[in-house]
Design a protein around this motif. Sequence first.
Motif, short mmCIF file in Angstrom:
data_model
loop_
_atom_site.label_atom_id
_atom_site.label_comp_id
_atom_site.label_asym_id
_atom_site.label_seq_id
_atom_site.Cartn_x
_atom_site.Cartn_y
_atom_site.Cartn_z
N LEU A 226 -14.63 -4.25 82.95
CA LEU A 226 -14.07 -3.05 82.48
C LEU A 226 -14.19 -2.94 81.05
CD1 LEU A 226 -11.94 -1.32 83.12
CD2 LEU A 226 -9.74 -2.52 82.87
N ARG A 227 -13.93 -3.96 80.36
CA ARG A 227 -14.24 -3.88 78.69
C ARG A 227 -15.86 -3.36 78.59
NH1 ARG A 227 -11.37 -5.97 75.11
NH2 ARG A 227 -10.18 -4.86 76.28
N PHE A 276 -16.76 11.12 77.43
CA PHE A 276 -16.81 9.81 77.65
C PHE A 276 -15.65 8.80 76.75
CE2 PHE A 276 -21.15 10.79 77.99
CZ PHE A 276 -20.92 9.88 79.57
N ILE A 277 -14.87 9.51 75.34
CA ILE A 277 -13.81 8.60 74.56
C ILE A 277 -12.97 8.18 75.36
CG2 ILE A 277 -12.45 9.70 73.01
CD1 ILE A 277 -15.18 9.96 71.07
N MET A 278 -12.29 9.72 76.38
CA MET A 278 -11.05 9.70 77.28
C MET A 278 -11.27 9.06 78.45
SD MET A 278 -9.57 13.33 77.90
CE MET A 278 -11.70 13.89 78.68
N MET A 279 -12.30 8.62 78.89
CA MET A 279 -12.69 7.77 79.59
C MET A 279 -13.26 5.81 79.16
SD MET A 279 -15.86 8.98 81.92
CE MET A 279 -16.30 7.33 83.61
N ALA A 280 -13.27 5.89 77.92
CA ALA A 280 -13.25 4.17 77.44
C ALA A 280 -11.49 3.80 77.51
CB ALA A 280 -13.87 4.23 75.88
N PHE A 281 -11.36 4.80 76.32
CA PHE A 281 -9.34 4.42 76.37
C PHE A 281 -8.87 4.57 78.04
CE2 PHE A 281 -9.76 6.21 72.13
CZ PHE A 281 -9.03 5.79 71.72
N LEU A 286 -6.02 0.55 81.84
CA LEU A 286 -5.77 -0.24 83.16
C LEU A 286 -6.49 -1.14 82.33
CD1 LEU A 286 -5.84 0.89 86.16
CD2 LEU A 286 -8.56 0.58 85.65
N SER A 287 -6.74 -1.43 81.66
CA SER A 287 -6.95 -3.67 81.66
C SER A 287 -6.04 -3.80 81.43
CB SER A 287 -7.69 -3.71 80.69
OG SER A 287 -7.70 -3.15 79.43
N ARG A 288 -5.50 -3.25 80.06
CA ARG A 288 -3.53 -3.91 79.86
C ARG A 288 -2.79 -3.93 81.41
NH1 ARG A 288 0.34 -0.78 74.93
NH2 ARG A 288 1.39 -1.41 75.19
N ASP A 291 -3.70 -7.06 82.97
CA ASP A 291 -3.21 -8.14 82.29
C ASP A 291 -1.98 -8.40 82.39
OD1 ASP A 291 -3.95 -10.20 81.10
OD2 ASP A 291 -3.51 -9.46 79.01
N ASP A 292 -0.73 -7.38 82.83
CA ASP A 292 0.43 -6.81 82.42
C ASP A 292 1.41 -7.09 84.19
OD1 ASP A 292 0.52 -7.84 80.11
OD2 ASP A 292 0.97 -5.97 79.65
N ARG A 293 0.41 -7.20 84.99
CA ARG A 293 0.54 -6.61 86.37
C ARG A 293 1.53 -8.04 87.02
NH1 ARG A 293 -4.14 -9.73 87.50
NH2 ARG A 293 -4.03 -11.26 88.68
N SER A 294 2.64 -7.85 87.90
CA SER A 294 4.03 -7.86 88.20
C SER A 294 3.30 -9.37 88.98
CB SER A 294 4.49 -6.83 89.28
OG SER A 294 3.53 -6.87 91.19
N GLU A 295 4.36 -10.01 89.32
CA GLU A 295 4.17 -11.57 89.97
C GLU A 295 4.60 -11.70 91.24
OE1 GLU A 295 2.76 -14.09 87.84
OE2 GLU A 295 2.24 -13.06 86.22
#
Length: 319
Positions: A226-227, A276-281, A286-288, A291-295
Motif C-alpha cells: 500500500l505504501r 494521483f495525489i488524492m489516491m496517494a493520500f 487506508l494504511s492507518r 494498522d488501527d483496525r479493531s481487535e
Amino acid sequence: MKSDSFVSVVYVVESGVPLRHDEISAMQKELNDRYSDYEIVIIGQGAIMDSAASRNIGDMLKTLPSVRYIQLVGTVSLDVAWAAGLENAIGDFVVLFEHATDPVSVVPEVVELCKSGYDVVVGTAVQRRTLAYRAFRYFADRLLRAIDYQLPKNATSLRCLSRRAVNAVTSTGRFHHQFYLRIQKTGYPSVAYNYQRNSPLTGEMSLAQGVYRLVQLMVFNSLRPLRWMSVLGFLGGLASFILATYSVLIHLISNNVVPGWTTVILSMSMMFMFQFIMMAFFGEYLSRLLDDRSERGDYSIAFEKNSLVMLNQDRVNVM
C-alpha cells in the motif's frame, strides 16, 4: 521412559478431506508410547457436521483418550483454523499436523528439535510444481523478501512451536491471512525440518494459484504494498505536473503548436495530478486504518467435545 513434556497435536478438518478413525488412533498410540501427557486437538469448520462425520467423531471420543474436538462457527480461512487450534492447545509443545500428507513419525522428531533450543520448527518437503510456477517463484520470492516474509524453500504447513512461541503468536488475537508470518516474526530461533510426505505429489500449484497466493501474502501480511502504491501516486502526480509545465513552456517558446493542444494537455495533466495525489493520500489513510483496525476475534467456537475415556483416572497434574 516416557517424556514429561506435554505435547499437543493440532488437526484441521476440511471438507472433502475426511479424518479417519485409524489416523487418529495411530497418532494417539504414537503419543501414548512417548509422552506422559498429550492431547489431540481437532478443529472442524464450516456447516455443522453431517450425521456420518458426526458419528465418526463421536466414535473417536468414545474410544480414544485425550482427544478434543472444537467446532468453529462458519467457514474460516485455513490460516485462521490453524490459529484457532494453536490458541486452544495447552501443551508445552504444539505441533500443527496435516493429516492428509504428514506421517505420524514426524511428531516426535520435530518435538525433539524444538526441545533442543529451536522455538519454531518449519517442515519442508518436496512438492510438485508446474514449470510456469517454478519460473514465477523466482520473482515472487524477491517480492516476499521485500515485505520481510522469509520461509524455507518448499515449506509445508507442518510446524512445531514451543510454549513461549505460541504465546507470542497468539498474543494479539489477529490471525487473518497473517498466521505463518506471525510465526516467522516471533524472533525466536527457528530451523527447517526436511521430511518425506506420505503423498509426495500432493500440493501441486499452478501459476494462477501462485499469483493469487502472492497477492494474498503481500496485501494481508504487510502495509508495504500500500505504501508502494502511495509512492506511485505521488510520482504520477509529479509526472503530470512536469507534463503540464512542459506544455505551457512549449506554447510560450514554439510557434508551431497546434491550436488547443496546450489547453487539452494542461487540463488533462492537472486532473491526473490531482487524482494521483488524492489516491496517494487515500492510500496513506487506508494504511492507518488497517494498522488501527479493531481487535475483533477472527473465529467463534460453536461447541467443544472431549474424550469420554481417560488415560489414568488416579493421576493428578500436581506433584
